[in-house]
Write an enzyme that holds these catalytic residues in place. Structure first.
Site, PDB file in Angstrom:
ATOM      1  N   GLY A 289      -4.810 -12.463   0.281  1.00  0.00           N
ATOM      2  CA  GLY A 289      -4.581 -12.483   1.720  1.00  0.00           C
ATOM      3  C   GLY A 289      -5.142 -13.757   2.340  1.00  0.00           C
ATOM      4  O   GLY A 289      -4.521 -14.814   2.304  1.00  0.00           O
ATOM      5  N   GLY A 290      -6.350 -13.661   2.883  1.00  0.00           N
ATOM      6  CA  GLY A 290      -6.962 -14.756   3.625  1.00  0.00           C
ATOM      7  C   GLY A 290      -6.887 -16.105   2.928  1.00  0.00           C
ATOM      8  O   GLY A 290      -6.523 -17.118   3.547  1.00  0.00           O
TER       9      GLY A 290
ATOM     10  N   ASN B 106      -0.174 -13.131   0.424  1.00  0.00           N
ATOM     11  CA  ASN B 106       0.247 -12.219   1.489  1.00  0.00           C
ATOM     12  C   ASN B 106      -0.285 -12.780   2.801  1.00  0.00           C
ATOM     13  O   ASN B 106      -1.473 -12.641   3.106  1.00  0.00           O
ATOM     14  CB  ASN B 106      -0.327 -10.821   1.211  1.00  0.00           C
ATOM     15  N   TRP B 107       0.599 -13.407   3.549  1.00  0.00           N
ATOM     16  CA  TRP B 107       0.153 -14.074   4.783  1.00  0.00           C
ATOM     17  C   TRP B 107      -0.138 -13.093   5.905  1.00  0.00           C
ATOM     18  O   TRP B 107      -0.712 -13.465   6.920  1.00  0.00           O
ATOM     19  CB  TRP B 107       1.235 -15.053   5.261  1.00  0.00           C
ATOM     20  N   LYS B 108       0.307 -11.871   5.777  1.00  0.00           N
ATOM     21  CA  LYS B 108       0.156 -10.879   6.852  1.00  0.00           C
ATOM     22  C   LYS B 108       0.759 -11.430   8.156  1.00  0.00           C
ATOM     23  O   LYS B 108       1.716 -12.188   8.090  1.00  0.00           O
ATOM     24  CB  LYS B 108      -1.320 -10.480   7.001  1.00  0.00           C
TER      25      LYS B 108
ATOM     26  N   GLU C  73      -2.782  -1.742   4.946  1.00  0.00           N
ATOM     27  CA  GLU C  73      -2.707  -1.949   6.398  1.00  0.00           C
ATOM     28  C   GLU C  73      -1.502  -1.229   6.989  1.00  0.00           C
ATOM     29  O   GLU C  73      -1.546  -0.753   8.127  1.00  0.00           O
ATOM     30  CB  GLU C  73      -2.691  -3.454   6.711  1.00  0.00           C
TER      31      GLU C  73
ATOM     32  N   HIS D 148       1.294  -1.509   1.540  1.00  0.00           N
ATOM     33  CA  HIS D 148       0.002  -2.169   1.743  1.00  0.00           C
ATOM     34  C   HIS D 148      -0.901  -1.241   2.569  1.00  0.00           C
ATOM     35  O   HIS D 148      -0.421  -0.532   3.461  1.00  0.00           O
ATOM     36  CB  HIS D 148       0.201  -3.505   2.464  1.00  0.00           C
TER      37      HIS D 148
ATOM     38  N   GLU E 271      -5.482  -2.603  -4.780  1.00  0.00           N
ATOM     39  CA  GLU E 271      -6.258  -3.222  -3.701  1.00  0.00           C
ATOM     40  C   GLU E 271      -7.214  -2.195  -3.103  1.00  0.00           C
ATOM     41  O   GLU E 271      -6.812  -1.393  -2.244  1.00  0.00           O
ATOM     42  CB  GLU E 271      -5.324  -3.724  -2.598  1.00  0.00           C
TER      43      GLU E 271
ATOM     44  N   GLY F 127     -10.211  -8.292   2.906  1.00  0.00           N
ATOM     45  CA  GLY F 127     -10.698  -9.066   4.054  1.00  0.00           C
ATOM     46  C   GLY F 127     -12.190  -8.935   4.320  1.00  0.00           C
ATOM     47  O   GLY F 127     -12.665  -9.325   5.381  1.00  0.00           O
TER      48      GLY F 127
ATOM     49  N   SER G 118     -10.101  -9.780  -1.269  1.00  0.00           N
ATOM     50  CA  SER G 118     -11.093 -10.853  -1.266  1.00  0.00           C
ATOM     51  C   SER G 118     -11.057 -11.743  -2.502  1.00  0.00           C
ATOM     52  O   SER G 118     -12.095 -12.243  -2.946  1.00  0.00           O
ATOM     53  CB  SER G 118     -12.503 -10.275  -1.049  1.00  0.00           C
TER      54      SER G 118
HETATM   55  P1  PGA Z   1      -7.642 -10.482   1.374  1.00  0.00           P
HETATM   56  O1  PGA Z   1      -6.339  -9.566   1.526  1.00  0.00           O
HETATM   57  O2  PGA Z   1      -7.412 -11.406   0.206  1.00  0.00           O
HETATM   58  O3  PGA Z   1      -7.752 -11.204   2.667  1.00  0.00           O
HETATM   59  O4  PGA Z   1      -8.792  -9.560   1.121  1.00  0.00           O
HETATM   60  C1  PGA Z   1      -5.655  -9.093   0.401  1.00  0.00           C
HETATM   61  C2  PGA Z   1      -4.511  -8.220   0.830  1.00  0.00           C
HETATM   62  O5  PGA Z   1      -4.655  -7.464   1.793  1.00  0.00           O
HETATM   63  O6  PGA Z   1      -3.426  -8.257   0.222  1.00  0.00           O
END
Ligand code: PGA
Length: 249
Positions: free
Chosen positions: A232-233, A10-12, A99, A97, A167, A173, A211
């Protein structure tokens, strides 16, 4: 049959043309060169989807988006429908998600409608659920996740058109992850809920997200009822993402 592991990046809101497409290319080339024991999905920002589709053509890397509108088309300035994402070459879309739930006030009912829209548009929905730290500390993690699962996943869901992503909001993050027993408890409960509600509930993929990195992936992927990761990251670095993919055994 245990579902095949899915590693989803997930590149956001990250990735501009040159570097973004270079990352797509690096992932696609490595995935093609290796006999990975997982399916690989990347979810770049909407601006890169169509070009990314060209880059991954002929490889086994799948393409997904990060959100969709509930309608197929119409007067919704700035929004993108599932049908448009399909038209860009997507096979998946992330919905709900945390966010988006936080930044855009998305409710379970809206997430459910988006998952329905994904199905209508021919996409597999990755439905995200997860508790906040406050809820976990109050001993409500299982109750919250169970409620979100019931309310966010539509009745028409099946293992082919829906993936669940657990999640915990406090793990996203932050570099913090739940312990393996904590992950096992939530994933086990999600599995029970899915098998109770859906005929093929045993076959749904349940991803863990929050994470996930090259160091902890192998251990997390060994937890019962963890059928992949939403990353994500660490998905923004080709080597880290590939190391996570290689952790699937
Ligand atoms: P993260 O994000 O791996 O940076 O914690 C995961 C996500 O939000 O899908």
């Amino acid at each position: 049959m245990t579902p095949r592991i899915l590693i989803a990046g997930n590149w956001k809101m990250n990735g501009l043309g040159g570097d973004g497409l270079a990352l797509v290319r690096a992932v696609a080339q490595s995935v093609s060169a290796e006999a990975l024991k997982c399916d690989v999905l990347i979810c770049p920002p909407a601006t890169l989807l169509r070009e990314a589709k060209g880059v991954i053509a002929g490889t086994s890397v799948a393409l997904g988006a990060q959100d969709c509108h509930t309608d197929a088309k119409g007067a919704h300035t700035g929004d993108i429908s599932a049908e448009m994402l399909k038209d860009c070459g997507c096979g998946f879309v992330i919905v709900g998600h945390s966010e988006r739930r936080t930044d855009h006030g998305e409710t379970d009912a809206q997430v459910r409608a988006k998952a329905e829209a994904a199905r209508r548009g021919g996409l597999t929905a990755i439905v995200c659920i997860g508790e906040t730290l406050q809820q976990r500390d109050a001993g409500q993690a299982i109750a919250v996740v169970t409620r979100q699962l019931a309310s966010s996943v539509p009745d028409g869901a099946n293992a082919a058109n829906t993936v669940i992503a657990y999640e915990p909001v406090w793990a996203i993050g932050t570099g913090r992850t739940p312990t393996n027993p904590e992950i096992a408890e939530v994933h086990g409960r999600i599995r029970v809920e899915l098998t109770t509600r859906f005929r093929d509930g045993a076959e749904f993929r349940i991803l863990y997200g929050g994470s996930v990195n090259a160091k902890n992936a192998a251990e997390i992927l060994r937890v019962e009822h963890v059928n992949g990761g939403l990353v994500g990251g660490a998905s923004l670095d080709a080597q880290s993402f590939l190391a996570i993919c290689r952790s699937a055994v």
